[in-house]
Every structure is written in structure tokens, then in C-alpha cells.
Motif scaffolding. Structure first.
Motif, PDB file in Angstrom:
ATOM      1  N   THR A  27     -17.496  87.719 -67.304  1.00  0.00           N
ATOM      2  CA  THR A  27     -17.787  89.105 -67.162  1.00  0.00           C
ATOM      3  C   THR A  27     -17.442  89.732 -68.576  1.00  0.00           C
ATOM      4  N   ASN A  28     -16.890  88.930 -69.578  1.00  0.00           N
ATOM      5  CA  ASN A  28     -16.843  89.490 -70.847  1.00  0.00           C
ATOM      6  C   ASN A  28     -15.568  90.366 -70.909  1.00  0.00           C
ATOM      7  N   LYS A  29     -14.561  90.355 -69.903  1.00  0.00           N
ATOM      8  CA  LYS A  29     -13.448  91.308 -69.895  1.00  0.00           C
ATOM      9  C   LYS A  29     -12.534  91.372 -71.379  1.00  0.00           C
ATOM     10  N   SER A  30     -12.420  90.010 -71.802  1.00  0.00           N
ATOM     11  CA  SER A  30     -11.686  89.636 -73.298  1.00  0.00           C
ATOM     12  C   SER A  30     -12.442  90.381 -74.376  1.00  0.00           C
ATOM     13  N   THR A  31     -13.921  89.991 -74.318  1.00  0.00           N
ATOM     14  CA  THR A  31     -14.715  90.491 -75.472  1.00  0.00           C
ATOM     15  C   THR A  31     -14.661  92.023 -75.423  1.00  0.00           C
ATOM     16  N   LEU A  32     -14.768  92.770 -74.211  1.00  0.00           N
ATOM     17  CA  LEU A  32     -14.709  94.132 -74.512  1.00  0.00           C
ATOM     18  C   LEU A  32     -13.542  94.465 -74.777  1.00  0.00           C
ATOM     19  N   ASP A  35      -3.128  87.753 -76.870  1.00  0.00           N
ATOM     20  CA  ASP A  35      -4.546  87.144 -76.365  1.00  0.00           C
ATOM     21  C   ASP A  35      -4.143  85.778 -76.069  1.00  0.00           C
ATOM     22  N   GLY A  36      -4.332  85.632 -74.587  1.00  0.00           N
ATOM     23  CA  GLY A  36      -4.008  84.401 -73.894  1.00  0.00           C
ATOM     24  C   GLY A  36      -5.335  83.576 -73.649  1.00  0.00           C
ATOM     25  N   ARG A  52      -2.651  91.336 -83.254  1.00  0.00           N
ATOM     26  CA  ARG A  52      -3.131  90.247 -82.374  1.00  0.00           C
ATOM     27  C   ARG A  52      -1.743  89.216 -82.310  1.00  0.00           C
ATOM     28  N   LEU A  53      -1.709  88.967 -81.049  1.00  0.00           N
ATOM     29  CA  LEU A  53      -0.419  88.081 -80.667  1.00  0.00           C
ATOM     30  C   LEU A  53      -0.865  86.723 -80.231  1.00  0.00           C
TER      31      LEU A  53
END
Length: 336
Positions: free
Chosen positions: A68-73, A101-102, A124-125
Motif C-alpha cells: 500500500t506504499n506506506k514507506s513511500t508515503l 528505514d528498515g 536517514r538511518l
């Protein structure tokens, strides 16, 4: 006050409580109700970072099904806040952001966002897995301890943890360990006035149900502690359409409810994957509602005669298209 809150993050707290007298334990702020009203008038309201959905000092849980593109958002929102540029039609106040960011390693992240011009305020980690082999501390606790250090050092306005798995070590999300860790994350928001967004996954959603807090794994614990709970889902209208629904907002009136979900489209028009705001609409337009019509061979045949495919008919009854095909085939064989 800050040092006392830090104690809440340590196991030694319970032991130290027994060693102190009641007068020494100042865990309550005591005033008359009138004094609290007067004090509240002097305090600044939480700074909005992403509309009323993300504010400083608040704990936000953002969940959705795989794909659902959670990370993209969240990368898009972090980018918007670091630059002070609106996203999905909502204002973004400029601030420093930190993303654990995992989901993506360095190479695919660089490939996806090679056309982006990120601001230096976007930190960003990635996890250094070799470090865990050298530590006797469990992965989840070590991550949390290091996050506290980084938050204290960098003072970000927003910390995003993508995803919640890194704080649970595979333990059941109703277990004492995950509850303690979630409470600790909650304390970060209060200690450093940092907004924390936890990204969570859900089991595959049924296509005929609206988004609900109950879909979130460990929802009771997460939703109770969270100030804001947001869900994202794919619309049945198109594989590229997503809708975002506000399920809880402790300090604000819910705006993106079932009658007014935020609708956006996945696009790579600017050289990288992102979501474009389209409109708002009723949620029922984006999921399949079960019909009162009984699913019989006759009702299926009627829809077939109208030109509907097995997939479309299956969506109307909330079943798999293979089920529709099997019913048609069995009844056709009976007539032979």
C-alpha cells in the motif's frame, strides 16, 4: 523533570521506588483545576508538522496492508517536512526529520530516489547488523537505546520508525516486552517534544470491509497509547489508487473519516515513486460491500448476461473469482 522521565525507561525504576519515601517520589503535578486551566493558556499548542495528522510531541501509528506504499508515503512526508513543502494537500511545517528505514537498503533507496533533491534536514538511518553480533543486548532494546541517544543529540521534530517489527523482536505484540517498549517510545515524545510515527503492518485485509483500528496487529495496545491512528488501503477502483483514513485523533476532530477519506494516486511522474493527491470521497467507494442478493447460479448468470466478468461478479459477492467460475462450471455440467 527530564531526568525523572529518563528513569521511566530503566528497569531499575521499580526497585528505586521502594527505596524512596512517598514525599521523595514526585510523579504527579498537583494543582487545582482552575490553576491547570490558567497554566494551559500559557502553553504553546503542539506544532503541526503534517496538517493535523502529525504534530510535535505526539505518537502516531500508521498502518496498512503490504503493497500500500506506506514507506513511500513516509519518505515523501519526511521530505516535505524537511523542506516545508505541502504534501497530499496538507501543510508541512519545516523541521528536522529522522527516518529509521528498515524497508530499503542503500542501493535500492539510491536507485529509487536518484532524481530527488533531499534537504540536509532529512536524516536517514539504516541498521548495522554486524553491530548486533557484538552486543549481548537484544536487538529491539539496543535499537531503542541508540534511538534515544540520537534523538537527544539531533533533536528532530519527527522520528519515523519503519517498521514496528524492529521494536518487537518477533514477540507477540500484546506481550509485556512490546508494551514496555511502546511506552518507552511514548516517553520519547514527551521528553524531547518529538513526534514519533510507528509504521505497522496488518494481515491481508478482506476486500469487503472498511479500515478499522482492529485491523492493526496489537491494536489495543497501539491505539490506546497513540495520539493519532491512520490507515492506508488500496482502492478497488484501481491498483494505483490509495485512500487514507483517520481512525483516531486524540486532540483534534477527525477530518478524514469514513465519509471523507483522502484519495491519492501512486505515480513516478517526477522520476521517483510518490503519491499525488486527487480528492476526498466516501470510503465505501473504495472497498467492496457485501450485497444482500443471495449468491446463486441464477443471480450469477444474470450478471454474466449483463457482460460482467467473473472477477467483477466475485467482487459484488465478496468472494474469489475462482468460486464464481466453479459454480458456473458445475451448473453447466449438470445441463449436459
Amino acid at each position: 523533570m527530564e531526568n525523572k522521565l529518563k528513569l521511566l525507561l530503566k528497569k531499575e525504576l521499580n526497585e528505586s521506588l521502594f527505596e524512596k519515601t512517598k514525599e521523595e517520589i514526585e510523579i504527579f503535578v498537583i494543582n487545582t483545576a482552575k490553576e491547570f486551566v490558567e497554566l494551559g493558556r500559557t502553553l504553546d499548542k503542539p506544532k503541526p508538522l503534517f496538517g493535523n495528522l502529525i504534530k510535535k510531541g505526539q505518537l502516531v501509528v500508521f498502518f496498512g496492508d503490504n503493497g500500500t506504499n506506506k514507506s513511500t508515503l513516509m519518505v515523501q512526508i519526511c521530505d516535505g517536512i524537511s523542506k516545508g513543502v505541502p504534501q497530499l494537500g496538507l501543510e508541512c511545517s519545516k523541521g528536522k526529520v529522522m527516518l529509521l528505514d528498515g524497508e530499503m537498503a542503500t542501493q535500492p533507496f539510491a536507485s529509487r530516489y536518484s532524481q530527488s533533491n533531499f534537504d540536509d534536514g532529512f536524516i536517514r538511518l539504516e541498521l548495522n547488523f554486524s553491530a548486533f553480533l557484538q552486543s549481548q543486548v537484544s536487538m529491539d532494546k539496543l535499537i531503542f537505546e541508540k534511538l534515544v541517544i540520537l534523538v537527544k543529540r539531533h533533536q528532530p521534530d519527527l522520528l519515523v520508525i519503519d517498521n514496528l517489527t524492529y521494536l518487537s523482536s518477533g514477540s507477540k505484540e500484546q506481550s509485556k516486552e512490546i508494551i514496555d517498549l511502546l511506552r518507552s517510545v511514548f516517553f520519547i515524545t514527551k521528553m524531547y517534544n518529538t513526534a514519533v510515527v510507528l509504521i505497522g503492518h496488518v494481515p491481508k485485509l478482506e476486500p469487503n470491509k472498511p479500515l478499522m483500528k482492529e485491523h492493526l496487529s496489537g491494536s489495543k495496545v497501539l491505539s490506546d497509547l497513540a495520539d493519532v491512528v491512520i490507515g492506508i488501503s488500496t482502492s478497488v477502483k484501481s491498483k494505483k489508487l490509495r485512500y487514507i483514513k483517520e481512525l483516531k485523533n486524540r486532540n483534534n476532530e477527525i477530518f478524514f473519516d469514513k465519509d471523507n477519506v483522502l484519495v491519492c494516486e501512486v505515480s513516478d511522474s517526477e522520476g521517483y515513486l510518490h503519491l499525488n493527491y486527487l480528492c476526498t470521497s466516501a470510503e465505501k467507494e473504495h472497498y467492496i460491500e457485501k450485497k444482500d442478493t443471495e449468491m446463486t447460479y441464477e443471480s450469477i448468470l444474470e450478471l454474466k448476461n449483463e457482460g460482467l466478468s467473473n472477477v467483477k461478479i466475485a467482487q459484488k459477492f465478496g468472494v474469489n473469482d475462482k468460486t464464481i467460475g466453479n459454480i458456473i462450471r458445475r451448473n453447466s455440467e449438470k445441463k449436459l
